[in-house]
Design a protein around this motif. Structure first.
Motif, short mmCIF file in Angstrom:
data_model
loop_
_atom_site.label_atom_id
_atom_site.label_comp_id
_atom_site.label_asym_id
_atom_site.label_seq_id
_atom_site.Cartn_x
_atom_site.Cartn_y
_atom_site.Cartn_z
N PHE A 1 -0.91 -1.36 -7.72
CA PHE A 1 -2.28 -1.60 -7.24
C PHE A 1 -2.56 -3.10 -7.25
O PHE A 1 -3.17 -3.65 -6.32
CB PHE A 1 -3.29 -0.87 -8.13
CG PHE A 1 -4.72 -1.20 -7.80
CD1 PHE A 1 -5.34 -0.68 -6.69
CD2 PHE A 1 -5.44 -2.07 -8.61
CE1 PHE A 1 -6.66 -1.00 -6.38
CE2 PHE A 1 -6.75 -2.40 -8.32
CZ PHE A 1 -7.36 -1.87 -7.20
N VAL A 2 -2.12 -3.79 -8.30
CA VAL A 2 -2.28 -5.23 -8.37
C VAL A 2 -1.50 -5.91 -7.24
O VAL A 2 -1.93 -6.90 -6.67
CB VAL A 2 -1.82 -5.76 -9.75
CG1 VAL A 2 -1.89 -7.28 -9.80
CG2 VAL A 2 -2.68 -5.17 -10.85
N ASN A 3 -0.33 -5.34 -6.89
CA ASN A 3 0.47 -5.88 -5.79
C ASN A 3 -0.31 -5.86 -4.48
O ASN A 3 -0.20 -6.78 -3.66
CB ASN A 3 1.76 -5.08 -5.61
CG ASN A 3 2.75 -5.32 -6.72
OD1 ASN A 3 2.56 -6.18 -7.56
ND2 ASN A 3 3.81 -4.53 -6.74
N VAL A 4 -1.09 -4.81 -4.26
CA VAL A 4 -1.89 -4.71 -3.04
C VAL A 4 -2.93 -5.84 -2.99
O VAL A 4 -3.09 -6.51 -1.97
CB VAL A 4 -2.59 -3.33 -2.95
CG1 VAL A 4 -3.53 -3.29 -1.75
CG2 VAL A 4 -1.56 -2.22 -2.85
N VAL A 5 -3.63 -6.03 -4.10
CA VAL A 5 -4.64 -7.10 -4.17
C VAL A 5 -3.97 -8.46 -3.95
O VAL A 5 -4.48 -9.31 -3.20
CB VAL A 5 -5.36 -7.07 -5.53
CG1 VAL A 5 -6.34 -8.23 -5.63
CG2 VAL A 5 -6.08 -5.74 -5.73
N ALA A 6 -2.82 -8.66 -4.58
CA ALA A 6 -2.11 -9.94 -4.46
C ALA A 6 -1.64 -10.17 -3.03
O ALA A 6 -1.68 -11.30 -2.53
CB ALA A 6 -0.91 -9.95 -5.41
N ALA A 7 -1.19 -9.13 -2.34
CA ALA A 7 -0.72 -9.27 -0.96
C ALA A 7 -1.87 -9.66 -0.03
O ALA A 7 -1.72 -10.50 0.85
CB ALA A 7 -0.09 -7.96 -0.48
N ILE B 1 0.84 -1.20 0.00
CA ILE B 1 0.00 0.00 0.00
C ILE B 1 0.88 1.26 0.00
O ILE B 1 0.63 2.22 -0.73
CB ILE B 1 -0.96 0.00 1.21
CG1 ILE B 1 -2.02 -1.10 1.05
CG2 ILE B 1 -1.64 1.37 1.37
CD1 ILE B 1 -2.91 -1.27 2.26
N GLY B 2 1.93 1.24 0.83
CA GLY B 2 2.83 2.39 0.89
C GLY B 2 3.55 2.64 -0.43
O GLY B 2 3.65 3.78 -0.89
N VAL B 3 4.02 1.56 -1.07
CA VAL B 3 4.72 1.69 -2.34
C VAL B 3 3.76 2.20 -3.42
O VAL B 3 4.12 3.06 -4.24
CB VAL B 3 5.34 0.34 -2.76
CG1 VAL B 3 5.81 0.39 -4.21
CG2 VAL B 3 6.51 -0.01 -1.84
N MET B 4 2.53 1.67 -3.43
CA MET B 4 1.55 2.14 -4.40
C MET B 4 1.29 3.64 -4.22
O MET B 4 1.20 4.39 -5.21
CB MET B 4 0.23 1.37 -4.26
CG MET B 4 -0.82 1.78 -5.28
SD MET B 4 -2.45 1.04 -4.97
CE MET B 4 -2.94 1.92 -3.46
N GLY B 5 1.19 4.09 -2.98
CA GLY B 5 0.96 5.50 -2.71
C GLY B 5 2.08 6.38 -3.25
O GLY B 5 1.83 7.43 -3.85
#
Length: 307
Positions: free
Chosen positions: A49-55, A23-27
């Motif tokens: 954003f996909v990384n957040v969903v995957a996490a 979330i922090g990296v996406m921000g």
């Protein structure tokens, strides 16, 4: 070769920590896009954003996969991690397609980014965080035999590659004045991400299809049988399959026809203890048969077992 037993607390803790990190990296990346207006940085942010969903998915699947065996799942829930890894691979592919879509439109109306130095600095910070975290996840995922954790690490590492490509491309675009380099680079990076997604999916499907132990693991099992099968005449039909942290091994153990059940049982116990010491989390099924029996008409003797 000796594998290490899984520490479920480490796996779960890392999976949980991936959520705030992603979330922090996406921000950071979306802020870099807002500052510059760069389509390449927007594409990088979309992948995050996909990384957040995957996490999020990986965390809940890992918790589920660590449940003990029950009446409906008598061999455990280990394979759930492969499902998570396959879904994550699909999400990587989706991220790449999103990037291509965004970049394609920008090809016909390219423009140089605003405030490129600030935007690139922010994006570089996000990439460094991702690189450190991805390395930790991949190492821990392999050590703990967690397909979901490993897939998450490879996914994030593909994001690092994206960021590096975007960084180089934007510098070239700014210094040369060729704005079209921005979307062109985004497309090239997207194809690399597609390749990463393919590798994650193919590896995970191997687990769902009951892939055997790795060659070095199977060699270690055979060596262990050779060293601890005193009293037996040989083994054959050695089979194995891997399900996340769990391993399932079965084989036929040939003993003298006159050996008592108790003595044969002692050999099996000795073999089970020795193999579990080499392959933690292994579940064994040993079929004892008297000398003279042949599976499919032929006994295949493990090299070095007693004659």
């Amino acid at each position: 070769m000796k594998t290490v037993a899984r520490d479920t607390k480490i796996v779960e803790r890392l999976a949980l920590c991936s959520i705030p990190v992603s979330i922090g990296v996406m921000g950071l990346k979306m802020f870099a896009w807002w500052v510059t207006g760069s389509v390449a940085l927007l594409s990088d942010g979309l992948e995050s954003f996909v990384n957040v969903v995957a996490a999020l998915l990986a965390y809940f699947i890992i918790r589920y996969a660590q449940r003990p065996a029950d009446h409906d799942h008598q061999f455990g829930h280990h394979k759930a991690e492969y499902i998570s890894a396959v879904v994550e691979g699909v999400l990587i592919v989706v991220a790449a397609l999103m990037i291509i879509q965004e970049a394609w439109g920008a090809l016909f109306a390219p423009k140089l980014p605003d405030a490129p130095v600030l935007g690139l600095a922010i994006n570089a910070l996000a990439a460094v965080i991702n690189a450190v975290w991805a390395t930790m996840l991949i190492r821990a995922g392999k050590a703990q035999r967690s397909p979901a954790l490993t897939a998450d690490g490879h996914h994030i590492m593909s994001d690092v590659v994206t960021s590096a490509g975007v960084f180089v491309g934007l510098i070239l675009a700014v210094f040369t004045g060729y704005a079209i380099l921005d979307p062109l680079l985004a497309i090239l990076v997207a194809f690399n991400i597609l390749w990463q997604g393919y590798k994650v999916i193919s590896h995970s499907l191997g687990g769902l299809m009951d892939k055997a132990l790795e060659p070095e693991e199977e060699a270690a099992v055979r060596e262990t049988i050779t060293a601890h099968s005193q009293g037996a005449l040989g083994v054959h039909d050695l089979k194995s399959r891997r399900a996340g942290a769990a391993a399932f091994i079965d084989f036929h153990l040939v003993v003298p026809a006159g050996m008592s059940v108790g003595d044969a049982h002692d050999i099996c116990d000795r073999l089970e203890d020795a193999i579990k010491a080499v392959i933690p989390g292994a579940t064994l099924a040993i079929h004892v048969e008297p000398e003279g029996e042949r599976a499919h008409g032929q006994k295949v003797k493990v090299e070095g077992t007693p004659s």
